[in-house]
Design a protein around this motif. Structure first.
Motif, short mmCIF file in Angstrom:
data_model
loop_
_atom_site.label_atom_id
_atom_site.label_comp_id
_atom_site.label_asym_id
_atom_site.label_seq_id
_atom_site.Cartn_x
_atom_site.Cartn_y
_atom_site.Cartn_z
N MET A 1 -8.14 -5.49 13.05
CA MET A 1 -7.25 -6.47 12.11
C MET A 1 -5.85 -6.46 12.32
SD MET A 1 -9.24 -8.47 10.35
CE MET A 1 -10.67 -8.74 9.85
N LEU A 2 -5.22 -7.66 11.96
CA LEU A 2 -3.70 -7.57 11.82
C LEU A 2 -3.48 -6.84 10.64
CD1 LEU A 2 -1.13 -8.63 13.07
CD2 LEU A 2 -1.63 -10.71 11.51
N ARG A 3 -2.29 -6.00 10.65
CA ARG A 3 -1.76 -5.27 9.48
C ARG A 3 -0.36 -5.51 8.87
NH1 ARG A 3 -1.24 -0.06 9.94
NH2 ARG A 3 -1.92 0.26 7.63
N ARG A 4 -0.30 -5.64 7.98
CA ARG A 4 1.02 -6.01 7.34
C ARG A 4 2.09 -4.74 7.66
NH1 ARG A 4 0.92 -6.13 0.64
NH2 ARG A 4 3.18 -6.64 0.39
N LEU A 5 3.19 -5.22 8.18
CA LEU A 5 4.34 -4.18 8.34
C LEU A 5 5.40 -4.13 7.07
CD1 LEU A 5 5.26 -4.71 11.80
CD2 LEU A 5 4.08 -2.81 11.01
N ILE A 6 5.69 -3.08 6.49
CA ILE A 6 6.41 -2.96 5.17
C ILE A 6 8.04 -2.54 5.76
CG2 ILE A 6 6.58 -2.07 2.95
CD1 ILE A 6 4.12 -3.88 3.05
N THR A 7 8.85 -3.32 5.37
CA THR A 7 10.47 -2.97 5.85
C THR A 7 11.18 -3.04 4.78
OG1 THR A 7 10.67 -5.16 6.39
CG2 THR A 7 9.84 -3.74 8.05
N GLY A 8 10.76 -3.33 3.17
CA GLY A 8 11.81 -3.61 2.09
C GLY A 8 12.53 -2.34 1.88
N ALA A 9 13.74 -2.22 1.54
CA ALA A 9 14.69 -1.18 1.33
C ALA A 9 13.92 -0.44 -0.03
CB ALA A 9 16.08 -1.54 1.28
N ALA A 10 13.69 -1.34 -0.93
CA ALA A 10 13.18 -0.71 -2.28
C ALA A 10 11.82 0.06 -1.96
CB ALA A 10 12.90 -1.79 -3.27
N VAL A 295 -15.37 8.11 8.58
CA VAL A 295 -14.78 6.81 7.85
C VAL A 295 -13.45 6.72 7.99
CG1 VAL A 295 -14.94 5.64 5.58
CG2 VAL A 295 -16.82 6.60 6.46
N THR A 296 -12.58 5.66 8.09
CA THR A 296 -11.55 5.39 8.36
C THR A 296 -11.01 4.23 7.56
OG1 THR A 296 -11.18 6.02 10.78
CG2 THR A 296 -9.32 4.68 9.70
N VAL A 297 -10.14 4.75 6.43
CA VAL A 297 -9.65 3.76 5.38
C VAL A 297 -8.48 2.85 6.05
CG1 VAL A 297 -10.36 4.62 3.36
CG2 VAL A 297 -8.09 5.23 4.35
N TRP A 298 -8.51 1.47 6.09
CA TRP A 298 -7.50 0.65 6.92
C TRP A 298 -6.31 0.63 6.04
CZ3 TRP A 298 -7.49 0.30 11.46
CH2 TRP A 298 -6.79 -0.58 12.24
N GLY A 299 -5.43 1.75 6.11
CA GLY A 299 -4.39 1.94 5.12
C GLY A 299 -4.70 2.57 3.92
N PHE A 300 -3.90 3.85 3.59
CA PHE A 300 -4.46 4.53 2.50
C PHE A 300 -3.92 4.14 1.11
CE2 PHE A 300 -0.85 7.14 4.37
CZ PHE A 300 -0.18 7.35 3.46
N SER A 303 0.83 -0.26 -0.71
CA SER A 303 1.90 -0.56 -0.19
C SER A 303 2.19 -0.97 1.47
CB SER A 303 3.06 0.40 -0.73
OG SER A 303 2.85 1.65 0.33
N ASP A 304 0.89 -0.46 1.81
CA ASP A 304 0.72 -0.71 3.30
C ASP A 304 -0.27 -1.61 3.79
OD1 ASP A 304 1.95 -0.16 5.75
OD2 ASP A 304 0.69 1.69 6.27
N SER A 305 -1.09 -2.17 2.64
CA SER A 305 -2.16 -2.97 2.98
C SER A 305 -1.91 -4.40 3.41
CB SER A 305 -3.02 -3.07 1.81
OG SER A 305 -4.19 -3.98 1.77
N TRP A 306 -2.57 -4.87 4.46
CA TRP A 306 -2.87 -6.19 4.95
C TRP A 306 -3.28 -7.36 4.04
CZ3 TRP A 306 -6.94 -9.37 6.74
CH2 TRP A 306 -8.27 -8.57 6.81
#
Length: 446
Positions: A1-10, A295-300, A303-306
């Motif tokens: 699955m495509l995942r979201r990339l978080i880049t915000g400074a805050a 079991v693997t969670v897709w991002g824990f 803030s890093d979830s797609w």
């Protein structure tokens, strides 16, 4: 699955200043999972492996999956020019923290580089490009990857072959070629097929089941099947365990590879409680199947979830909130992975009561309870009469007396006591002077 990339400074500032999980004093999830014979992993973003995010990723999870960093468009954006920076960072972090790595993914229909999708290739050229890519990537990390998702999402919703770049040009044979190339490049790694919407018994999982059977019959080195498990709150498939088991019975390992459980926002206390139960349900299904590797969670962390980018208005899908604090789902995982309480053998306890008394005579009742967690099969009660009392008549037990020693044993109809079950017997007796109660002992068994 495509995942979201978080880049915000805050967000980055929040990550760097967060101390980690509130339950850091508890046993880490990775240790609980290892004690149960499985791994608990998470997908991660390489660029975030610092500060509090890195602390949680390293402490809580026994396996890491690069969310995007091993996909073809990441590692070979220009033909013949590789960029392994992100993938190397995840692998190095995992090795430094004693973690496994799930390589994700060698062959997929999505996130392919533009030079590949925009090119004009014959079937033979396309097959060579694919196997060369598998050889290059799997070979680079030879001996350092626990599981490879060799082919990701090969099926359409009806269980037939997806008409992707690979399927349309090469047919099903591309899957076997990819697996054989991966085995040659990294012989020690477990090689997996991975797909979504195959968690329940249904058309797509039936198609995957048939595909695995065909591949195994051809001698293709399929070691495992991954079930992504991108689930909706309250909709954990009732057939999940049975579905995992039927694949395991083919002789392959199974794993939950991309677990998240999304809900409509806002996430209320009631929704989070349901999510806790849902995470626990998925973990139980894996633990119930001997060949479920983990079991693997897709991002824990949320803030890093797609999920929010692909399902507007939905989210809160992971075990940690956006501030890296554990949610009820974390507790659901921990409680499910906690050491199983061994069954307590059937143990009987007894109470004694005089229910009626008159001059020279009395009636007593003895009640037995099974205080163990397994059934009790047979019982014997013994006591010594403290003041010369004599048993004259008994019911619901065979009662014998020799001098002051009395023995009572079960009858056929009340020998078996289930866990927490009880039964009673009574007797009449004689007394002179005083009639104090005796001390009774109960022994399980025939």
């Amino acid at each position: 699955m495509l995942r979201r990339l978080i880049t915000g400074a805050a967000l980055l500032a929040a990550v760097l200043t967060t101390a980690g999980p509130a339950s850091a004093a508890d046993t880490p999830l990775r240790d609980l999972a290892e004690a149960r014979g499985v791994y608990l992993g998470s997908a991660v973003t390489a660029g975030r492996l610092t500060g509090g995010y890195a602390d949680v990723a390293g402490a809580q999870f026994g396996s890491l999956t690069p969310g995007n960093e091993m996909k073809w468009d990441s590692v070979e954006p220009t033909r013949g020019t590789h960029d392994w920076t992100g993938a190397d960072r995840v692998v190095a972090f995992a090795e430094a923290h004693g973690q496994r790595v799930r390589g994700h993914t060698l062959v997929w229909h999505s996130q392919l580089p533009g030079w590949l999708t925009g090119g004009s290739w014959t079937a033979a050229q396309l097959r060579t490009l694919m196997t060369d890519h598998v050889t290059a990537e799997a070979g680079r990390y030879k001996g350092r990857i626990d599981h490879w998702d060799v082919v990701n999402e090969p099926l359409a919703e009806d269980g037939t072959l997806r008409p992707s770049l690979w399927g349309a040009a090469l047919g099903e044979s591309y899957i076997a070629d990819a697996f054989r190339a991966a085995r040659a490049a990294d012989p020690a790694a477990k090689l997996y097929l991975n797909d979504y919407s195959t968690d329940a018994v249904g058309a797509k999982s039936d198609g995957m089941y048939a595909l695995v059977k065909r591949l195994l019959a051809q001698g293709v080195p399929v070691d495992g099947v991954g079930f992504q498990a991108h689930l909706v709150l309250g909709q954990v498939p009732a057939s999940l365990e049975a579905n995992l088991r039927r694949f395991a019975e083919l002789g392959v390992d199974v794993a939950i590879t991309e677990l998240d459980i999304r809900t409509t926002l806002p996430a209320t206390a009631a929704k989070l409680a349901q999510q806790k139960a849902d995470y626990a349900s998925v973990l139980r299904a894996c633990l119930a199947v001997t060949r479920c590797a983990g079991v693997t969670v897709w991002g824990f962390t949320d803030s890093d979830s797609w999920i929010p980018d692909f399902f507007p208005g939905q989210g809160a899908a992971t075990p940690y909130d956006e501030n890296l604090q554990p949610k009820p789902a974390y507790a659901g995982i921990a409680e499910t992975l906690a050491p199983a309480t061994p069954p307590t053998p059937g143990v009987c306890s007894v109470t004694y009561a005089v229910t009626s008394q008159w001059t020279g005579g009395f009636t007593a009742q003895v009640t037995l309870r099974n205080t163990g967690t397994t059934p009790l099969n047979g019982w014997t009660v013994r006591w010594t009469q403290p003041a010369g009392q004599r048993v004259t008549q008994a019911w619901n037990a065979t009662v014998t007396q020799t001098a002051a020693e009395v023995t009572a044993t079960h009858l056929a109809y009340n020998a078996a006591l289930p866990a927490a079950g009880s039964t009673a017997f009574g007797f009449n007796g004689t007394w002179t002077g005083t009639n104090p109660p005796p001390d009774l002992t109960c022994t399980p068994g025939t």
